[in-house]
Design a protein around this motif. Structure first.
Motif, PDB file in Angstrom:
ATOM      1  N   ARG A  31       0.824  -1.217   0.000  1.00 11.42           N
ATOM      2  CA  ARG A  31       0.000   0.000   0.000  1.00 11.42           C
ATOM      3  C   ARG A  31       0.855   1.263   0.000  1.00 11.42           C
ATOM      4  NH1 ARG A  31      -4.918  -1.269  -0.123  1.00 11.42           N
ATOM      5  NH2 ARG A  31      -5.746  -2.994   1.065  1.00 11.42           N
ATOM      6  N   ALA A  34       2.398   1.728  -3.392  1.00  9.05           N
ATOM      7  CA  ALA A  34       1.395   2.201  -4.358  1.00  9.05           C
ATOM      8  C   ALA A  34       1.158   3.691  -4.193  1.00  9.05           C
ATOM      9  CB  ALA A  34       0.095   1.424  -4.183  1.00  9.05           C
ATOM     10  N   ARG A  39       0.658   4.563  -8.132  1.00  6.14           N
ATOM     11  CA  ARG A  39       0.155   3.424  -8.914  1.00  6.14           C
ATOM     12  C   ARG A  39      -0.869   2.667  -8.082  1.00  6.14           C
ATOM     13  NH1 ARG A  39       1.800   3.757 -14.253  1.00  6.14           N
ATOM     14  NH2 ARG A  39       3.796   4.801 -14.251  1.00  6.14           N
ATOM     15  N   SER A  40      -1.601   1.795  -8.721  1.00  7.80           N
ATOM     16  CA  SER A  40      -2.612   1.032  -7.996  1.00  7.80           C
ATOM     17  C   SER A  40      -1.962  -0.096  -7.195  1.00  7.80           C
ATOM     18  CB  SER A  40      -3.638   0.445  -8.967  1.00  7.80           C
ATOM     19  OG  SER A  40      -3.059  -0.608  -9.716  1.00  7.80           O
ATOM     20  N   TYR A  41      -2.690  -0.545  -6.182  1.00  5.46           N
ATOM     21  CA  TYR A  41      -2.238  -1.656  -5.357  1.00  5.46           C
ATOM     22  C   TYR A  41      -2.021  -2.888  -6.233  1.00  5.46           C
ATOM     23  CZ  TYR A  41      -2.338  -5.122  -1.583  1.00  5.46           C
ATOM     24  OH  TYR A  41      -2.027  -6.141  -0.726  1.00  5.46           O
ATOM     25  N   GLY A  42      -2.969  -3.148  -7.126  1.00  5.77           N
ATOM     26  CA  GLY A  42      -2.893  -4.316  -8.004  1.00  5.77           C
ATOM     27  C   GLY A  42      -1.674  -4.295  -8.902  1.00  5.77           C
ATOM     28  N   LEU A  43      -1.343  -3.118  -9.454  1.00  4.02           N
ATOM     29  CA  LEU A  43      -0.172  -3.021 -10.331  1.00  4.02           C
ATOM     30  C   LEU A  43       1.104  -3.275  -9.538  1.00  4.02           C
ATOM     31  CD1 LEU A  43       1.146  -2.380 -13.066  1.00  4.02           C
ATOM     32  CD2 LEU A  43       1.273  -0.004 -12.309  1.00  4.02           C
ATOM     33  N   GLN A  45       1.433  -5.002  -6.855  1.00  3.89           N
ATOM     34  CA  GLN A  45       1.462  -6.429  -6.538  1.00  3.89           C
ATOM     35  C   GLN A  45       1.923  -7.241  -7.754  1.00  3.89           C
ATOM     36  OE1 GLN A  45      -2.394  -7.885  -5.337  1.00  3.89           O
ATOM     37  NE2 GLN A  45      -1.489  -8.968  -3.603  1.00  3.89           N
ATOM     38  N   ARG A  46       1.404  -6.912  -8.935  1.00  2.00           N
ATOM     39  CA  ARG A  46       1.795  -7.605 -10.167  1.00  2.00           C
ATOM     40  C   ARG A  46       3.269  -7.407 -10.483  1.00  2.00           C
ATOM     41  NH1 ARG A  46      -2.910  -6.309 -12.124  1.00  2.00           N
ATOM     42  NH2 ARG A  46      -2.226  -4.367 -13.048  1.00  2.00           N
ATOM     43  N   SER A  49       5.369  -9.463  -8.226  1.00  2.00           N
ATOM     44  CA  SER A  49       5.305 -10.857  -8.671  1.00  2.00           C
ATOM     45  C   SER A  49       6.205 -11.074  -9.881  1.00  2.00           C
ATOM     46  CB  SER A  49       3.859 -11.204  -9.013  1.00  2.00           C
ATOM     47  OG  SER A  49       3.779 -12.495  -9.529  1.00  2.00           O
ATOM     48  N   THR A  55       5.646 -12.404  -1.563  1.00  2.00           N
ATOM     49  CA  THR A  55       5.058 -11.415  -0.664  1.00  2.00           C
ATOM     50  C   THR A  55       4.887 -11.980   0.744  1.00  2.00           C
ATOM     51  OG1 THR A  55       2.848 -12.036  -1.384  1.00  2.00           O
ATOM     52  CG2 THR A  55       3.865 -10.159  -2.482  1.00  2.00           C
TER      53      THR A  55
END
Length: 160
Positions: A31, A34, A39-43, A45-46, A49, A55
């Motif tokens: 968080r 981000a 940037r977004s949390y999802g990006l 995280q991606r 990865s 993580t």
């Protein structure tokens, strides 16, 4: 509304992933990363990865873990370094995942056994009883396999 950022591609994406991975390994949360990078949390995280980062579990530090206890007692060395007597954090995470998997397998086995016990000759067919018996056998094998893996990981943790 904040203006949207340009799409990350190629070398720029790889560079961002490396920077995020380094900051995450230093202890930053997804968080906060981000928010810092817009940037977004999802990006984020991606990208982590894609960078091959494993993580951390949700919820912050586990209060029962040896590393956290050592930190509370002032036994931990400099930030980011694990004392020699502490197990590898990746091994701790793997152990926690194995424990969760073993618990889940045991629960599923118990449920299958309860379902099988409810079946009687009057309320079910022979085919249904046989299917229930096979299900219990499958779940039992899975539970045994999970317990064996957990045992191996615990042995690995105990070795110096």
């Amino acid at each position: 509304m904040a203006p949207s950022q340009a799409r990350l591609t190629g070398d720029e994406r790889a560079a961002m992933a490396r920077v995020l991975a380094d900051r995450y390994r230093e202890g930053a949360s997804i968080r906060s990363l981000a928010a810092d990078f817009g940037r977004s949390y999802g990006l984020v995280q991606r990208l982590l990865s894609e960078a091959g980062v494993r993580t951390r579990p949700r919820g912050g530090a586990d209060p029962a873990s040896p590393a956290t206890r050592a930190g509370r007692q002032g036994e931990a060395g400099p930030v980011g370094q694990i004392p020699d007597d502490q197990p590898d954090p990746a091994l701790l995470v793997e152990l926690q995942e194995a424990e969760a998997k073993a618990r889940k397998a045991e629960k599923r086995l118990a449920k299958a056994e309860r379902s099988r016990a409810k079946l009687t000759k009057r309320t079910s067919t022979k085919k249904e009883r046989r299917a229930a018996k096979e299900k219990v056998a499958r779940r039992s094998r899975k539970a045994d396999k999970a317990a064996q893996r957990l045992g191996r990981l615990r042995e690995q943790m105990d070795r110096p």
